[in-house]
Scaffold this active site. Structure first.
Site, PDB file in Angstrom:
ATOM      1  N   TYR A 163       0.833  -1.204   0.000  1.00 45.21           N
ATOM      2  CA  TYR A 163       0.000   0.000   0.000  1.00 45.21           C
ATOM      3  C   TYR A 163       0.862   1.245   0.000  1.00 45.21           C
ATOM      4  O   TYR A 163       2.038   1.210   0.346  1.00 45.21           O
ATOM      5  CB  TYR A 163      -0.906   0.020   1.237  1.00 45.21           C
ATOM      6  CG  TYR A 163      -0.138   0.132   2.526  1.00 45.21           C
ATOM      7  CD1 TYR A 163       0.178   1.362   3.080  1.00 45.21           C
ATOM      8  CD2 TYR A 163       0.307  -1.020   3.197  1.00 45.21           C
ATOM      9  CE1 TYR A 163       0.905   1.467   4.258  1.00 45.21           C
ATOM     10  CE2 TYR A 163       1.033  -0.925   4.381  1.00 45.21           C
ATOM     11  CZ  TYR A 163       1.327   0.314   4.897  1.00 45.21           C
ATOM     12  OH  TYR A 163       2.053   0.415   6.060  1.00 45.21           O
ATOM     13  N   PHE A 173       2.461   9.819   3.201  1.00 51.27           N
ATOM     14  CA  PHE A 173       2.754   9.711   4.633  1.00 51.27           C
ATOM     15  C   PHE A 173       3.121   8.292   5.060  1.00 51.27           C
ATOM     16  O   PHE A 173       3.652   8.090   6.146  1.00 51.27           O
ATOM     17  CB  PHE A 173       1.578  10.212   5.477  1.00 51.27           C
ATOM     18  CG  PHE A 173       0.276   9.506   5.211  1.00 51.27           C
ATOM     19  CD1 PHE A 173       0.005   8.273   5.782  1.00 51.27           C
ATOM     20  CD2 PHE A 173      -0.685  10.082   4.390  1.00 51.27           C
ATOM     21  CE1 PHE A 173      -1.197   7.621   5.547  1.00 51.27           C
ATOM     22  CE2 PHE A 173      -1.885   9.442   4.145  1.00 51.27           C
ATOM     23  CZ  PHE A 173      -2.136   8.204   4.725  1.00 51.27           C
ATOM     24  N   ASP A 174       2.851   7.302   4.219  1.00 49.34           N
ATOM     25  CA  ASP A 174       3.194   5.930   4.593  1.00 49.34           C
ATOM     26  C   ASP A 174       3.210   5.061   3.345  1.00 49.34           C
ATOM     27  O   ASP A 174       2.427   5.290   2.410  1.00 49.34           O
ATOM     28  CB  ASP A 174       2.183   5.375   5.599  1.00 49.34           C
ATOM     29  CG  ASP A 174       2.657   4.083   6.255  1.00 49.34           C
ATOM     30  OD1 ASP A 174       3.858   3.762   6.137  1.00 49.34           O
ATOM     31  OD2 ASP A 174       1.835   3.399   6.890  1.00 49.34           O
ATOM     32  N   ILE A 191      -8.020   0.894   9.803  1.00 51.75           N
ATOM     33  CA  ILE A 191      -9.049   1.936   9.790  1.00 51.75           C
ATOM     34  C   ILE A 191     -10.320   1.426   9.090  1.00 51.75           C
ATOM     35  O   ILE A 191     -10.285   0.505   8.273  1.00 51.75           O
ATOM     36  CB  ILE A 191      -8.545   3.226   9.110  1.00 51.75           C
ATOM     37  CG1 ILE A 191      -8.084   2.958   7.679  1.00 51.75           C
ATOM     38  CG2 ILE A 191      -7.437   3.867   9.921  1.00 51.75           C
ATOM     39  CD1 ILE A 191      -7.670   4.213   6.913  1.00 51.75           C
ATOM     40  N   TYR A 217      -8.831   8.512  10.412  1.00 54.69           N
ATOM     41  CA  TYR A 217      -8.364   8.780  11.777  1.00 54.69           C
ATOM     42  C   TYR A 217      -9.166   9.868  12.486  1.00 54.69           C
ATOM     43  O   TYR A 217      -8.819  10.254  13.606  1.00 54.69           O
ATOM     44  CB  TYR A 217      -6.879   9.156  11.747  1.00 54.69           C
ATOM     45  CG  TYR A 217      -6.003   8.015  11.292  1.00 54.69           C
ATOM     46  CD1 TYR A 217      -5.657   6.990  12.173  1.00 54.69           C
ATOM     47  CD2 TYR A 217      -5.534   7.938   9.987  1.00 54.69           C
ATOM     48  CE1 TYR A 217      -4.861   5.926  11.758  1.00 54.69           C
ATOM     49  CE2 TYR A 217      -4.742   6.874   9.559  1.00 54.69           C
ATOM     50  CZ  TYR A 217      -4.414   5.880  10.450  1.00 54.69           C
ATOM     51  OH  TYR A 217      -3.636   4.830  10.037  1.00 54.69           O
ATOM     52  N   PHE A 234      -5.452   5.972  -0.558  1.00 61.59           N
ATOM     53  CA  PHE A 234      -4.583   4.797  -0.477  1.00 61.59           C
ATOM     54  C   PHE A 234      -4.625   4.013  -1.779  1.00 61.59           C
ATOM     55  O   PHE A 234      -5.710   3.738  -2.305  1.00 61.59           O
ATOM     56  CB  PHE A 234      -5.023   3.859   0.652  1.00 61.59           C
ATOM     57  CG  PHE A 234      -4.574   4.264   2.016  1.00 61.59           C
ATOM     58  CD1 PHE A 234      -3.305   3.944   2.469  1.00 61.59           C
ATOM     59  CD2 PHE A 234      -5.430   4.953   2.860  1.00 61.59           C
ATOM     60  CE1 PHE A 234      -2.894   4.310   3.745  1.00 61.59           C
ATOM     61  CE2 PHE A 234      -5.029   5.314   4.137  1.00 61.59           C
ATOM     62  CZ  PHE A 234      -3.752   4.998   4.582  1.00 61.59           C
TER      63      PHE A 234
END
Length: 244
Positions: A163, A173-174, A191, A217, A234
């Protein structure tokens, strides 16, 4: 010590409290130190108190720390037994400053949360009109980048995925893409937007998810990059469904 502003007085109070705590420990040791050695020891310890890690921690609590004022607060108490504060007044003063700082940060965060929510909703509204975008009743949106034909996960399963997550402005961010092995986790251990999507995607699929804040979040955000009420994007590649 002339206190020019709140930064000076906060820094001095912090130095004083650290010295007062250390003096209490020293009093329990069967060692006597002459005044000259005490001053040298105080300077050494105070400099350690101004280490990069400790400064970052204190700056996070009080916005800014003046090293010179901290040093004077420490030395005055530890080496010379003279201070503008007592432990009670220093503690009360620092608590008051922390409460005021928290009130300011809470107000700024609430304002940012409101702005992020409006910006995210506008993005999702416009995105829903694009070809290939599916909008679910929950508000989750997805786009099929690659259609798989394998098993579909249930709530009790685990999955292996690659991902990459980004904000709506494109900030990543990730990502798991730098890792040789895909990430593995429970379908219900992520999530809400992921949990919903993972129970719709056939194994082997790659979807782009557009996740509203309440399925991500929410108001709390996550880490330094995901602010309160942030809408997230995502790219989710479902490699394998691991049946329970």
């Amino acid at each position: 010590m002339d206190f020019a502003d709140q930064t000076d007085s906060v820094s001095y109070a912090l130095g004083y409290l650290q010295a007062a705590n250390l003096k209490q420990q020293f009093e329990r040791w069967p060692v006597e130190i002459d005044s000259a050695a005490c001053v040298g020891l105080a300077k050494t310890i105070a400099k350690q108190g101004m280490s990069k890690g400790n400064l970052e921690h204190l700056n996070g609590m009080f916005n800014e720390i003046d090293e010179a004022a901290f040093m004077k607060g420490f030395l005055n108490e530890f080496a010379y037994n003279k201070s503008y504060f007592t432990e009670m007044t220093a503690d009360m003063y620092l608590r008051k400053v922390m409460e005021a700082n928290k009130a300011v940060k809470d107000a700024e965060r609430a304002e940012k949360a409101e702005a992020n929510l409006a910006e995210g909703q506008k993005f999702l509204d416009e995105n829903s009109k694009k070809e290939g975008i599916v909008t679910l009743e929950s508000g989750l949106q997805y786009e099929v980048l690659k259609e798989g034909n394998g098993a579909i996960a249930t709530a009790s399963d685990r999955v292996k995925c690659h991902y990459q997550g980004s904000l709506i402005d494109g900030t990543v961010f990730d990502s798991s893409l730098e890792n040789e092995n895909p990430a593995q986790f429970a379908v219900t251990g992520v999530i809400k937007g992921w949990t919903e999507a993972l129970q719709l995607m056939p194994e082997g699929s790659k979807w782009r998810l557009y996740i509203p804040a309440d399925l991500a979040y929410g108001e709390r955000g996550s880490g330094a990059k995901i602010g309160p009420n942030s809408t997230l994007i995502f790219d989710l590649d479902l490699i394998e469904v691991v049946k329970k």
